[in-house]
Design a protein around this motif. Structure first.
Motif, PDB file in Angstrom:
ATOM      1  N   LYS A 256      13.434  95.661  95.638  1.00 17.62           N
ATOM      2  CA  LYS A 256      14.073  96.979  95.494  1.00 17.62           C
ATOM      3  C   LYS A 256      15.304  96.893  94.598  1.00 17.62           C
ATOM      4  CE  LYS A 256      11.739  99.723  98.406  1.00 17.62           C
ATOM      5  NZ  LYS A 256      11.185 101.057  98.039  1.00 17.62           N
ATOM      6  N   ARG A 257      15.179  96.198  93.484  1.00 20.97           N
ATOM      7  CA  ARG A 257      16.339  95.965  92.624  1.00 20.97           C
ATOM      8  C   ARG A 257      17.029  97.254  92.204  1.00 20.97           C
ATOM      9  NH1 ARG A 257      12.748  92.041  90.992  1.00 20.97           N
ATOM     10  NH2 ARG A 257      11.872  93.306  89.335  1.00 20.97           N
ATOM     11  N   ASP A 258      16.253  98.279  91.868  1.00 14.92           N
ATOM     12  CA  ASP A 258      16.848  99.534  91.406  1.00 14.92           C
ATOM     13  C   ASP A 258      17.658 100.212  92.507  1.00 14.92           C
ATOM     14  OD1 ASP A 258      15.753  99.153  88.931  1.00 14.92           O
ATOM     15  OD2 ASP A 258      13.987 100.407  89.303  1.00 14.92           O
ATOM     16  N   THR A 259      17.269 100.009  93.765  1.00 10.24           N
ATOM     17  CA  THR A 259      17.996 100.617  94.884  1.00 10.24           C
ATOM     18  C   THR A 259      19.410 100.068  94.990  1.00 10.24           C
ATOM     19  OG1 THR A 259      15.936 100.915  96.115  1.00 10.24           O
ATOM     20  CG2 THR A 259      17.981 100.967  97.388  1.00 10.24           C
TER      21      THR A 259
ATOM     22  N   ARG B 267      21.137  98.479  92.480  1.00  9.90           N
ATOM     23  CA  ARG B 267      21.807  98.286  91.194  1.00  9.90           C
ATOM     24  C   ARG B 267      23.165  98.976  91.172  1.00  9.90           C
ATOM     25  NH1 ARG B 267      19.229  96.023  87.305  1.00  9.90           N
ATOM     26  NH2 ARG B 267      17.203  96.632  88.126  1.00  9.90           N
ATOM     27  N   CYS B 268      24.197  98.213  90.798  1.00  4.40           N
ATOM     28  CA  CYS B 268      25.575  98.705  90.638  1.00  4.40           C
ATOM     29  C   CYS B 268      26.220  99.136  91.959  1.00  4.40           C
ATOM     30  CB  CYS B 268      25.634  99.860  89.637  1.00  4.40           C
ATOM     31  SG  CYS B 268      25.075  99.379  87.976  1.00  4.40           S
ATOM     32  N   CYS B 269      25.675  98.686  93.098  1.00  2.00           N
ATOM     33  CA  CYS B 269      26.266  99.027  94.393  1.00  2.00           C
ATOM     34  C   CYS B 269      27.444  98.106  94.709  1.00  2.00           C
ATOM     35  CB  CYS B 269      25.234  98.892  95.504  1.00  2.00           C
ATOM     36  SG  CYS B 269      23.992 100.194  95.537  1.00  2.00           S
TER      37      CYS B 269
ATOM     38  N   VAL C 249      22.089  92.032  90.957  1.00  2.00           N
ATOM     39  CA  VAL C 249      21.835  93.450  90.673  1.00  2.00           C
ATOM     40  C   VAL C 249      23.022  94.340  91.037  1.00  2.00           C
ATOM     41  CG1 VAL C 249      19.332  93.299  90.835  1.00  2.00           C
ATOM     42  CG2 VAL C 249      20.660  93.705  92.902  1.00  2.00           C
TER      43      VAL C 249
ATOM     44  N   GLY D 139      24.035  90.883  84.576  1.00  2.00           N
ATOM     45  CA  GLY D 139      24.348  92.199  85.120  1.00  2.00           C
ATOM     46  C   GLY D 139      25.812  92.388  85.424  1.00  2.00           C
TER      47      GLY D 139
END
Length: 382
Positions: free
Chosen positions: A189-192, A194-196, A215, A246
């Motif tokens: 779930k990398r997109d979930t 990302r940037c968190c 990520v 990243g």
């Protein structure tokens, strides 16, 4: 494992507080070199864990089924040969008046002719059996892993320093299956994520925070104990190259669940600055913990810490909890039970049913049908 301390010939003291993780048996490197002794004299090993972006590298169910079919076929063929051997042996016994004595060697021992094992049979068993590599207890040199570094691409190998057997209070220095499970979910779930901004409770060796750091924008990896936190910080440094693409950041901090406040003493190692605490409260949207539910008192302390932290967060937050349901035989019940897991579930239900005017907690299980990116045994108790 059991340690035995012999005081007298008839008076032994048994200690059963040594805990061993079997994750290192399933990792894809061929050796584990002891690289140093930590501050308390425990051997520290460096292991390479390969991320399988191509999950076809894992044994497939089809290969396993084919191996079973092939092995059964050879067993049937060999059983037919064994039937012939038994018939011949029966005839020999009938012709030999001495009976069993004909099967004895010169020393009078029973001479048993074993069925030969075929190469294809061994290959089939290799597919069915978990891959286990030898553990070499030796002191590594500075260039001990040069060969492995040349063979492995930097982008798909996580290097982790860890111990292999510790007392219960030092289990955070080992690598556990639930940490791999949570790391798998992060990679899936990398997109979930990302940037968190993320907080890990009980980060241990830091492997899950390191994967999250590939990520997420910032990860606060927390635990307690200077020796453990130093190991975790070393692991973050070993894998800094994984986070650079990243621009992720992993900060190792102390967070004691038994205390009400963050450690802000500037003289204490791994303490928090006021700016870092404010950043956590203002931006954190993900909290995670893996394999930290093995003691009821610590479970209670963790949930109290969860409540205190989430109560001060500016944004809503998702908490990911991964654990292994461990079966233990207890004298109290005279049966196999999962007391630590049962207590965790009860406490989780209490949190979900909490009547709070400011916050509401909802709990959802995650199906374990997502891809596996790390080599470990994803057992049904996870």
């Amino acid at each position: 494992m059991v340690d035995i301390t012999e005081k007298e010939m008839d008076n032994c003291t048994f200690k059963s507080d040594t805990v061993l993780s079997d994750v290192h048996l399933h990792c894809p490197n061929k050796r584990h070199l002891m690289v140093r002794l930590n501050a308390v004299g425990q051997p520290v090993f460096l292991s390479y864990f390969k991320i399988l972006w191509n999950t076809e590298d894992l044994p497939s169910e089809k290969h396993v089924r084919e191996a079973v079919t092939e092995r059964e076929h050879h067993y049937r063929s060999e059983d037919e040969l064994c039937d012939q051997d038994r018939d011949n042996l029966k005839k020999e016994r009938e012709l030999n008046s001495e009976g069993v004595e004909a099967l004895l060697d010169d020393d009078g021992d029973l001479d048993v002719v074993r069925r030969p094992r075929r190469a294809s049979d061994l290959e089939a068993e290799d597919l069915l059996r978990d891959k286990v590599y030898p553990v070499i207890l030796m002191k590594g040199k500075d260039n001990a892993f040069e060969d492995e570094e040349q063979e492995c691409a930097c982008s798909d190998v996580v290097k982790i320093e860890h111990t292999m057997a510790t007392p219960l209070e030092d289990v955070g220095k080992q690598v556990w299956r639930a940490a791999f499970l949570l790391a798998d979910y992060i990679l899936f779930k990398r997109d979930t994520f990302r940037c968190c901004s993320v907080l890990e409770l009980g980060g241990g060796t830091g492997i899950t925070s390191i994967i999250m750091g590939t990520v997420a924008k910032r990860v606060y990896c927390t635990d307690v104990g200077e020796d453990l936190l130093a190991m975790c910080e070393q692991n973050v440094a070993l894998n800094k190259h994984l986070m650079e693409p990243g621009r992720g950041e992993v900060k190792v901090k102390e967070l004691d669940w038994l205390k009400d406040e963050f450690c802000t003493d500037p003289e204490a190692p791994y303490s928090w600055s006021e700016e870092e605490i404010a950043d956590l409260h203002d931006h954190c949207t993900v909290i995670m913990a893996a394999d930290v539910f093995y003691d009821d008192d610590l479970t209670d302390a963790l949930f109290r810490m969860l409540y205190r932290i989430t109560h001060n967060l500016r944004h809503s937050c998702t908490v990911y909890l991964a654990l292994e349901k461990r079966l233990n035989f207890t004298l109290r019940h005279m049966d196999v039970t999962c007391e630590a897991y049962s207590h965790f579930r009860n406490t989780l239900n209490d949190l979900e049913n909490l009547q709070d005017r400011k916050m509401k907690y909802t709990v959802e299980p995650i199906k374990l049908d997502f891809c596996q990116f790390l080599v470990y045994e994803r057992i049904e108790q996870l």
